[in-house]
Design an enzyme around this catalytic site. Structure first.
Site, mmCIF file in Angstrom:
data_model
loop_
_atom_site.group_PDB
_atom_site.id
_atom_site.type_symbol
_atom_site.label_atom_id
_atom_site.label_comp_id
_atom_site.label_asym_id
_atom_site.label_seq_id
_atom_site.Cartn_x
_atom_site.Cartn_y
_atom_site.Cartn_z
ATOM 1 N N SER A 1 0.924 -1.194 -0.025
ATOM 2 C CA SER A 1 0.111 0.209 -0.145
ATOM 3 C C SER A 1 0.931 1.378 0.077
ATOM 4 C CB SER A 1 -0.822 -0.058 1.271
ATOM 5 O OG SER A 1 0.000 0.504 2.570
ATOM 6 N N ASP A 2 0.340 2.333 -0.598
ATOM 7 C CA ASP A 2 0.804 3.676 -0.341
ATOM 8 C C ASP A 2 0.755 3.697 1.037
ATOM 9 O OD1 ASP A 2 2.255 5.959 -0.622
ATOM 10 O OD2 ASP A 2 1.110 6.680 -2.192
ATOM 11 N N TRP A 3 1.168 4.821 1.764
ATOM 12 C CA TRP A 3 1.497 5.220 3.190
ATOM 13 C C TRP A 3 0.029 5.773 3.525
ATOM 14 C CZ3 TRP A 3 5.201 3.007 1.216
ATOM 15 C CH2 TRP A 3 6.466 2.765 1.934
ATOM 16 N N ALA B 1 -2.802 4.258 2.724
ATOM 17 C CA ALA B 1 -3.702 4.186 1.876
ATOM 18 C C ALA B 1 -4.451 2.846 2.017
ATOM 19 C CB ALA B 1 -3.109 3.995 0.261
#
Length: 834
Positions: free
Chosen positions: A268-270, A272
């Site tokens: 995941s993006d941070w 997200a």
């Protein structure tokens, strides 16, 4: 078999996707999450990973999937470790142009810049140099390169982190960059998957698009990334057809892991991630930073994922697949032999500090100040020069030849008074611009401003030199340029990530004009000096029509975001030490409306709905379809010499018929055994828990007896049907069969050595297709009078369209024509594919 009901729902959903471009459009469900099989060159890594994962406990497996929380350890992202095996958790670190938050590292030219070289050697060399620097700092995963945003809207804040709005140019740049990074023994992380096309409302907006546009434009460079063997892919913050990227089973399970046969892990993006079980079943493999919000101390996974496995909500095969994918990427790039301990710290530049800074615990040496720059300054300078686009050059204004006097004007030519790193994550616009702002940055080891290098050249040439850094002091500017042989004016336009606002720009640009009074400054100098040379450091297109047509502006150059060697590189170009060869990687419109799409700054729905009604028609495809004359077209760039094209040849190949992939997968494997005794998953007696650090240990009783409302087929580990367009890395392997070889002769007809960038475009023929699409390019160094052969191998994918009904690529019956030349609107050669 549960997959049958799931497949019926998927087919119905895919039918709806054929025209999905509207508010409320939904992603179809696709379950179960495909398990890796170890193909596409992953066989050895998969075997090692199986053996490794088979020996892990449940808690150790969970630890590898979950970040330890923001500022939990040294890197921007760290997974948990396996102390029993002396295995440190993985270190994930920005950025796509260098190492963020470190020292003694290089600050490379942006992705947009290296794309403007159109040189695959430089794509890969830059990737390898960055990979070696990350390796030397003890980083396991470099968070780059970037294909999302691809650059749908010119004002998009993070376009410069990627390469180009063209999917083929971006795809090749992604592929070569990934190979370079991973050849250095570091896992590349292709991002942001997918449709992350603006910064405003990036956490909530839904990008609503149809299946054809997804395949022919936005998914294309990610397919190339998978085909290149990328170890990791980062999902985006936004929603796609009203399902978040971190739990979108259509984009993760169906497109990425099934159709493209991706064998690595999805991170995941941070922050997200928006769910625990749902994201795991939808194909997420690792969560970052691990906590639910910045330093929140709670988590969707960690202890909750432990509980979900123990109560049977998450089947063992899904957890094992997550961990096996992570460790396969680790082994594939050779981390088991290339790894060194992390020797820097993202949160402090001091030599000593806390290893757990969020909790102020573990005081020790945290920075070892390892110099990883090697000789990369030479590469930075080469790329910066090779990416400088000469847009205008009249009356042989350039190159300069020991002029008697010059004036260098503009703040953008000069140093930031506070130093190049004085603003965190480059979140300001002071002095010369060499990178945008946000997480996609790196600390400069130094930054050579244009004024510094040009002054040194003037001293060497005995040239009288004047300079003014104040963009508003027109009296000083007038005095400085008076009587000089040339006035060189520098100006810029900046952008970045949404968590920083600079001069009122919240990531995305508010306009397409120059910053800091740049337009007025250039206009003033041009009004009083007949030999005004303009150099632009911008994150993308700005409105330049007035510069193009102004009689006193004799030369116009775009230098983009050139990195640490900025001044040396532009001096090389201005003085002819390097002949310009770069070509623009985006279109320069005459007015903002020319692009047809724009940032949505003020949404009218909750969540915001971003409807991609333009389909494939972005950038030059839109300009061409609507007969809009740009200031400068995609692929345009001048040289100090000239080139001619001749002798087009088209040779048809016979690779055989295209066969859709058929058959079934093997059943989902499991590795090792799970101890389902929940008491063995609790914190050990006397264990000291670091504050806000994310652990796999249970903190509460395992939930039981809860209603299970899970998607049909999401836990089914039985054999699954293969997709017709899938079966191999990047899709059906026959998509990459060569069907035509096209060649042409390129000749240097001028008086100096130069590099030409020949480009091949294709008309797919249908009235609904773009007029032309890029399909190949090369860089040819040529002496005066010399000729070389430009050759492109066209693949089946190159000449195909995506068919939403059959869910496969098809070659239409429409006539197809190839075009070859020096830009998208200068194509002297053409021929039919027959």
């Amino acid at each position: 078999m549960l997959w049958l009901s799931s497949s019926i729902a998927l087919v119905a959903g895919l039918a709806g996707l054929a025209n999905a471009q509207n508010d409320g459009d939904l992603s179809p469900p696709s379950y179960p999450s495909p398990w890796m099989r170890g193909g596409n060159g992953w066989q050895d890594a998969y075997a090692k990973a199986q053996q490794f994962v088979s020996g892990l406990t449940l808690l150790e497996k969970i630890n590898l999937t979950t970040g330890v929380g923001w500022e939990g350890e040294a890197c921007v992202g760290n997974t948990g470790s396996i102390p029993r095996l002396n295995f440190a958790g993985l270190c994930l670190q920005d950025s796509p142009l260098g190492i963020r938050f470190a020292d003694l590292n290089s600050a490379f030219p942006s992705g947009m810049n290296v794309a403007a070289t159109w040189t695959t050697r430089l794509f890969k060399s830059r990737g390898n140099a960055m990979g070696m620097e990350h390796r030397g700092k003890g980083i396991d995963v470099q968070l780059g390169p970037v294909a999302g945003p691809i650059g749908r809207v010119p004002a998009g804040g993070r376009n410069w982190e990627g390469f180009s709005p063209d999917p083929v140019l971006t795809g090749i740049a992604m592929s070569e960059t990934i190979k370079g990074i991973q050849d250095a023994g570091v896992i590349a992380c292709a991002k942001h998957y997918i449709m992350n096309e603006q910064e405003h409302d990036r956490d909530t907006y839904s990008a609503n698009l149809d299946d054809k546009t997804m395949h022919e434009l936005y998914l294309w460079p990610f397919a190339d990334s998978v085909r290149a063997g990328v170890g990791s892919i980062m999902c985006s913050y936004n929603q796609i057809n009203n399902s978040h990227g971190s739990q979108n089973s259509w984009t993760l399970n169906y497109l990425l892991k099934n159709e493209l046969d991706f064998q690595g892990f999805v991170v995941s993006d941070w922050w997200a991630q928006h769910s625990g079980v749902a994201s795991a079943l939808a194909g997420l493999d690792m969560t970052m930073a691990g906590d639910q919000g910045l330093a929140s101390g709670n988590t969707f996974w960690g202890s909750n994922l432990t509980a979900a496995v123990l109560n049977g909500t998450i089947p063992q095969w899904r957890l094992d697949d997550m961990v096996t994918r992570i460790m396969s990427a680790y082994f594939k790039v050779g981390r088991d032999t290339a790894r060194v301990p992390t020797n820097f710290n993202s949160w402090s530049s001091e030599t000593f500090g806390y290893i757990h800074p969020q909790a102020n615990e573990g005081y020790q040496q945290i920075n070892f100040h390892v110099n990883v720059q090697a000789d990369h300054a030479r590469l930075c300078r080469e790329i910066a020069g090779a990416s400088t686009v000469l847009l205008k050059n009249v009356n042989n204004a350039l190159p300069l030849k020991k002029p008697a006097s010059i004036a260098v004007i503009g703040e953008d030519a000069h140093d930031n008074p506070g130093g190049p790193n004085s603003c965190g994550d480059r979140g300001c616009n002071s002095g010369t611009l060499a990178m945008g702002w946000g997480s996609g940055t790196a600390n400069f080891p130094y930054l050579i401003a244009p004024n510094t290098a040009l002054k040194a050249q003037a001293l060497q040439d005995s040239t009288k030199y004047a300079n003014v850094s104040d963009n508003y002091n027109f009296a000083a500017v007038t005095a400085a340029v008076q009587g000089t042989d040339a006035a060189i004016v520098f100006a810029n336009a900046n952008s970045g990530e949404a968590y920083i606002t600079v001069d009122g720009n919240a990531g995305d640009r508010n306009n397409l004009t120059l910053w800091g009074n740049g337009d007025a400054l250039i206009a003033h100098v041009a009004s009083i000096h007949p030999n005004t040379i303009v150099v632009l450091h911008t994150v993308g297109a700005v409105i330049v029509e007035k510069f193009k047509t102004h009689p006193n502006i004799t030369a116009l150059l775009w230098a983009g975001l050139p990195g640490q060697e900025s001044g040396n590189a532009i001096t090389d170009i201005l003085y002819g030490k390097r002949n310009p060869s770069a070509k623009s990687v985006f279109t320069w419109g005459k007015q903002r409306e020319d692009w047809g799409v724009d940032v949505i700054y003020t949404p009218v729905a909750d969540p915001p709905q971003m409807n991609f009604k333009e389909g494939n028609f972005i950038d030059y495809r839109h300009f061409d379809a609507n007969n809009i004359e740009p200031s400068y077209e995609f692929g345009f760039g001048l040289s100090y010499t000239t080139f001619a094209y001749s002798d087009l040849k088209i040779v048809k190949q016979n690779p055989g018929p295209y066969e859709p992939t058929k058959g079934m997968t093997k059943p989902a494997p499991t590795f090792g055994t799970i101890d389902f005794n929940a008491s063995n998953a609790e914190f050990p007696p006397g264990f000291h828990a670091v504050n806000k650090y994310i652990y796999p240990y249970l903190s509460d009783a395992v939930p039981t007896g809860q209603e299970q409302n899970l998607p049909a087929g999401s836990r089914d580990g039985t054999p699954q049907p293969k997709l017709p367009a899938g079966g191999s890395g990047g899709g059906n392997r026959q998509l990459y069969d060569v069907v035509y070889v096209v060649s042409a002769t390129v000749t240097n007809t001028g008086g100096v050595k130069g590099v030409e960038i020949p480009q091949l475009y294709l008309s797919l023929g249908a009235p609904t297709d773009p007029k032309i699409v890029l399909r190949g390019f090369d860089d040819l160094p040529l002496d005066p009078g010399e000729s070389q052969t430009f050759e492109v191998e066209l693949t089946r994918r190159d000449i195909s369209n995506w068919d939403t009904k059959s869910q496969n690529w098809v070659v239409s019956q429409y006539p197809k024509t190839v075009y070859v030349g020096g830009s998208s609107r200068s194509l002297p050669l053409s021929g039919a594919l027959v």
